[in-house]
Design an enzyme around this catalytic site. Structure first.
Site, PDB file in Angstrom:
ATOM      1  N   GLU A 293       0.886  -1.430  -0.007  1.00 45.84           N
ATOM      2  CA  GLU A 293      -0.306  -0.016   0.093  1.00 45.84           C
ATOM      3  C   GLU A 293       1.348   1.517  -0.110  1.00 45.84           C
ATOM      4  O   GLU A 293       0.753   1.944   0.898  1.00 45.84           O
ATOM      5  CB  GLU A 293      -0.992   0.045   1.037  1.00 45.84           C
ATOM      6  N   PRO A 294       1.443   1.355  -1.305  1.00 44.82           N
ATOM      7  CA  PRO A 294       2.346   2.691  -1.081  1.00 44.82           C
ATOM      8  C   PRO A 294       1.611   3.524  -1.534  1.00 44.82           C
ATOM      9  O   PRO A 294       0.811   3.318  -1.975  1.00 44.82           O
ATOM     10  CB  PRO A 294       3.625   2.977  -2.207  1.00 44.82           C
ATOM     11  N   GLY A 295       1.963   5.218  -0.458  1.00 52.52           N
ATOM     12  CA  GLY A 295       1.368   6.083  -1.233  1.00 52.52           C
ATOM     13  C   GLY A 295       2.070   7.602  -0.789  1.00 52.52           C
ATOM     14  O   GLY A 295       2.423   7.829  -2.432  1.00 52.52           O
ATOM     15  N   ARG A 296       2.874   7.725  -0.178  1.00 52.24           N
ATOM     16  CA  ARG A 296       4.051   8.842  -0.228  1.00 52.24           C
ATOM     17  C   ARG A 296       4.896   8.655  -1.529  1.00 52.24           C
ATOM     18  O   ARG A 296       5.251   9.441  -2.365  1.00 52.24           O
ATOM     19  CB  ARG A 296       4.529   9.319   1.325  1.00 52.24           C
ATOM     20  N   ARG A 332       1.411  20.063   5.873  1.00 47.98           N
ATOM     21  CA  ARG A 332       2.949  18.825   6.437  1.00 47.98           C
ATOM     22  C   ARG A 332       3.772  19.753   7.769  1.00 47.98           C
ATOM     23  O   ARG A 332       4.132  19.136   8.930  1.00 47.98           O
ATOM     24  CB  ARG A 332       3.712  18.120   5.785  1.00 47.98           C
ATOM     25  N   TYR A 336       2.913  18.394  11.279  1.00 49.42           N
ATOM     26  CA  TYR A 336       4.025  16.951  11.908  1.00 49.42           C
ATOM     27  C   TYR A 336       5.171  17.197  11.813  1.00 49.42           C
ATOM     28  O   TYR A 336       5.774  16.971  11.592  1.00 49.42           O
ATOM     29  CB  TYR A 336       3.019  15.663  11.825  1.00 49.42           C
ATOM     30  N   CYS A 363      -3.799  33.458   9.234  1.00 47.47           N
ATOM     31  CA  CYS A 363      -3.720  34.301  11.006  1.00 47.47           C
ATOM     32  C   CYS A 363      -3.352  33.653  11.902  1.00 47.47           C
ATOM     33  O   CYS A 363      -4.291  32.685  12.249  1.00 47.47           O
ATOM     34  CB  CYS A 363      -5.086  35.176  10.547  1.00 47.47           C
ATOM     35  N   GLU A 364      -2.143  32.227  11.481  1.00 45.69           N
ATOM     36  CA  GLU A 364      -2.012  31.365  12.699  1.00 45.69           C
ATOM     37  C   GLU A 364      -0.778  31.791  12.731  1.00 45.69           C
ATOM     38  O   GLU A 364       0.289  31.918  11.467  1.00 45.69           O
ATOM     39  CB  GLU A 364      -2.063  30.316  11.828  1.00 45.69           C
TER      40      GLU A 364
HETATM   41  C1  LIG Z   1      -1.512   6.157   5.331  1.00 47.07           C
HETATM   42  C2  LIG Z   1      -1.900   4.708   4.978  1.00 47.07           C
HETATM   43  C3  LIG Z   1      -0.980   3.950   3.783  1.00 47.07           C
HETATM   44  C4  LIG Z   1       0.319   4.435   3.102  1.00 47.07           C
HETATM   45  O1  LIG Z   1       0.729   5.636   3.669  1.00 47.07           O
HETATM   46  P1  LIG Z   1       1.772   6.289   3.188  1.00 47.07           P
HETATM   47  O2  LIG Z   1       3.331   6.675   4.217  1.00 47.07           O
HETATM   48  O3  LIG Z   1       1.967   7.111   2.353  1.00 47.07           O
HETATM   49  O4  LIG Z   1       3.047   5.092   2.298  1.00 47.07           O
HETATM   50  C5  LIG Z   1      -1.418   2.371   3.587  1.00 47.07           C
HETATM   51  N1  LIG Z   1      -2.002   2.170   4.565  1.00 47.07           N
HETATM   52  C6  LIG Z   1      -2.554   2.682   4.902  1.00 47.07           C
HETATM   53  C7  LIG Z   1      -3.688   1.436   5.963  1.00 47.07           C
HETATM   54  C8  LIG Z   1      -2.387   3.624   5.673  1.00 47.07           C
HETATM   55  O5  LIG Z   1      -3.471   4.603   6.377  1.00 47.07           O
END
Ligand SMILES: *Cc1c(COP(=O)(O)O)cnc(C)c1O
Length: 433
Positions: A293-296, A332, A336, A363-364
């Site tokens: 499950e790659p996102g970033r 971001r 964090y 305004c923060e």
């Molecule tokens: C956010 C998330 C991801 C992706 O995380 P990245 O850091 O973007 O790779 C994968 N699986 C689950 C369950 C998530 O909540």
């Protein structure tokens, strides 16, 4: 639109550097694909998100090559960047989706991601969302609690269906992430189910006609740059898999989540090849289908956020560079402590370095893109590029302070596509009755 013809003049190296380092400099100016970033800002305005499709493609191929032997389902984590065109491109390159809400399911399906390539995570799935996902016949729910499992069972039964599920187990692995908010794999977070309870959930699910327990899932956090936590978590999961299979649970998939760390310009990212070398043999041995499950890691480096300097303001010892994009577009840094390299879009020349705070117009006090940053002193009216902004950038944008959300542009070589128009003031009030 002027087009920057790369690939000549510097020994032909630029083509390769576009793959490895999106947004290189050519003649001192930042380029995306074959186009000058400054020209994109002139055409589409600022603040602006720009994505380089070639670099996203090469990241997908990189994952595919590294994990090739396991033939994984690459379930792109939609929350990182949910733009429809981008999702469509990822679907065309064989990606499925990891979703966290009904809205993301709607996006994924609208982008043509096929139902059997979608997995659904998240601790708070509502009745409506579960019903929608069952209607769409997604591949599986990654279940995060007993109550959720009972809810899914009830809804599936009412609909006369059998819901495919996996339990998201909490391996109690404390992976080092840059901020406590991005760690999810230890027992103090709201995510996943402890081992013993997970076992009980599988036993319970086995006895229900409307549940089909076919998987197991783990996701230990985000922006993890070490291999060890993944291996530790996987080995713990595989121990449980053995027991579950012995108990007759018909497991088919093993989802190791995402969180693969990238290089934000400080230190290095996770070595995907080295990770795959550890993961693939173990997964092949288990006989289960691997889900990633790659996102970033697929999209972050492929994006920049372009913003224009409005004012440079000196207050005593401090210099503030006030730009037209802030926490409402890219949260971001203030949410964090996310670090992003920031540099002029145009030539740097021999400018003096200065230590500045790059702040937005909101305004923060917490509205900043960088604090105490040493950089070539920006000038009023010039463009700055905030690098590595392709993930958790636009998706976290808001209308706070009455700010229309920015446009998004996708570049593929010489091809430039506006993939989301800038919001207007009318958009800001259009939902109000
Ligand atoms: C956010 C998330 C991801 C992706 O995380 P990245 O850091 O973007 O790779 C994968 N699986 C689950 C369950 C998530 O909540």
């Amino acid at each position: 639109m002027r087009v920057w013809f790369w690939g000549f003049g510097d020994g032909g190296g630029l083509g390769q550097s576009v793959l490895n380092h999106p947004f290189p400099r050519s003649d001192g100016r930042l380029v995306c694909g074959a186009v000058l970033l400054g020209d994109l800002a002139a055409d589409f305005g600022t603040p602006l998100y720009v994505y380089d499709l070639e670099s996203i493609r090469s990241r997908v191929e990189g994952f595919r090559d590294a994990f090739d032997a396991a033939e994984p389902l690459i379930a792109y984590s939609v929350k990182a960047n949910a733009n429809l065109t981008l999702l469509r491109e990822l679907a065309a390159h064989g990606c499925g989706a990891d979703i966290t809400s009904g809205g993301e399911l709607f996006r994924a399906r609208s982008a043509g991601i096929s139902n059997e390539m979608i997995v659904f995570a998240g601790v708070g799935k509502s009745e409506e969302e579960i019903e929608f996902a069952l209607d769409e016949d997604i591949y599986a729910f990654n279940v995060e609690s007993r109550s959720e499992l009972e809810r899914i069972e009830g809804i599936a039964q009412r609909m006369g269906l059998s819901a495919r599920i996996g339990v998201r187990v909490n391996p109690n692995v404390l992976a080092s992430t840059p901020h406590e908010y991005t760690a999810t794999g230890h027992s103090d977070t709201k995510f996943g189910v402890p081992w013993e309870e997970a076992r009980a959930l599988y036993r319970w699910a086995l006895e229900r006609d409307s549940l089909d327990p076919i998987g197991i899932d783990v996701h230990i956090g985000s922006q993890i740059v070490e291999i060890e936590p993944y291996v530790l978590a996987l080995d713990r999961v595989l121990g449980v898999v053995k027991d579950l299979v012995a108990e007759g649970v018909p497991l088919k998939y093993l989802d190791i989540g995402g969180g693969f760390g990238i290089n934000y310009g400080q230190g290095s990212g996770l070595d995907i090849g080295a990770l795959a070398e550890e993961i693939v043999p173990r997964v092949l041995d288990s006989g289960l289908r691997l889900i990633l499950e790659p996102g970033r890691s697929l999209v972050a480096e492929a994006g920049v956020f372009v913003t224009e300097v409005q004012y440079v303001k000196n207050c005593g010892q401090k210099t503030f560079v006030i730009v037209d994009g802030g926490m409402s577009e890219l949260i971001r840094p203030s949410h964090y402590g996310g670090y992003h390299q920031i540099e002029p879009v145009g030539p740097i020349d021999g400018r003096a370095e200065a230590v500045v705070d790059v702040v937005g117009p909101i305004c923060e006090t917490g509205d900043f893109l960088a604090l105490d940053r040493s950089m070539p002193l920006p000038m009023e009216g010039e463009l700055l590029a905030v690098r590595t902004a392709g993930a958790y950038g636009f998706t976290m944008a808001s209308n706070y302070n009455g700010r229309p959300r920015p446009a998004e542009v996708l570049v593929d070589g010489i091809d430039v596509r506006l993939v989301r128009r800038r919001e207007t003031y009318e958009d800001l009030i259009s939902g109000e009755v």
